[in-house]
Design a protein around this motif. Structure first.
Motif, short mmCIF file in Angstrom:
data_model
loop_
_atom_site.label_atom_id
_atom_site.label_comp_id
_atom_site.label_asym_id
_atom_site.label_seq_id
_atom_site.Cartn_x
_atom_site.Cartn_y
_atom_site.Cartn_z
N UNK A 1 0.60 -1.12 0.08
CA UNK A 1 0.11 -0.08 0.09
C UNK A 1 0.92 1.29 0.11
N UNK A 2 0.70 2.29 -1.03
CA UNK A 2 1.55 3.30 -1.02
C UNK A 2 0.70 4.40 -0.65
N UNK A 3 1.18 5.22 0.58
CA UNK A 3 0.16 6.60 0.88
C UNK A 3 1.14 7.70 0.72
N UNK A 4 2.45 7.55 0.79
CA UNK A 4 3.31 8.78 0.58
C UNK A 4 3.25 9.33 -0.72
N UNK A 5 3.08 10.46 -0.89
CA UNK A 5 2.88 11.21 -2.15
C UNK A 5 1.48 11.12 -2.74
N UNK A 6 0.66 10.47 -2.15
CA UNK A 6 -0.59 10.23 -2.68
C UNK A 6 -1.63 10.73 -1.82
N UNK A 7 -2.57 11.50 -2.52
CA UNK A 7 -3.68 12.15 -2.05
C UNK A 7 -4.83 10.97 -1.43
N UNK A 8 -4.82 10.00 -2.17
CA UNK A 8 -5.67 8.85 -2.01
C UNK A 8 -4.82 7.70 -1.89
N UNK A 9 -4.73 6.79 -0.85
CA UNK A 9 -3.80 5.57 -0.71
C UNK A 9 -3.94 4.94 -2.18
#
Length: 89
Positions: free
Chosen positions: A34-42
């Motif tokens: 799961x990517x959350x860094x740099x994303x408005x939405x995961x």
């Protein structure tokens, strides 16, 4: 989110309709991260279980939208063998 809830590593999905990302009887993808860094939405990093070179990055919201993707039940080899043995009896 249309489907609600979080996406967990190990969950499997396939396309709900014919799109650029597949079709209902097409490839199954498993969440590997799961990517959350740099994303408005995961976003979920998906790996094609039949072709591990095929990676996709899809928003968690899209994965939980049943108009776009459907969850796929995971069946271990052991459970499939057990079902086959019970069926033969």
């Amino acid at each position: 989110m249309a489907g609600g809830g979080e996406v967990q590593i190990g969950e499997r999905f396939r396309s709900a309709g014919r799109t650029a990302f597949g079709h209902p009887r097409g490839d199954v993808f498993e969440v590997s991260g799961i990517r959350v860094d740099g994303c408005i939405v995961p976003h979920a990093l998906l790996v094609n279980i039949a072709d591990t070179v095929d990676h996709r990055l899809i928003s968690v919201d899209a994965l939980r939208d049943h108009n776009l993707y459907l969850p796929v039940e995971f069946q271990s080899v052991e459970s499939v063998v057990q079902l086959a043995q019970e069926w033969r009896r």
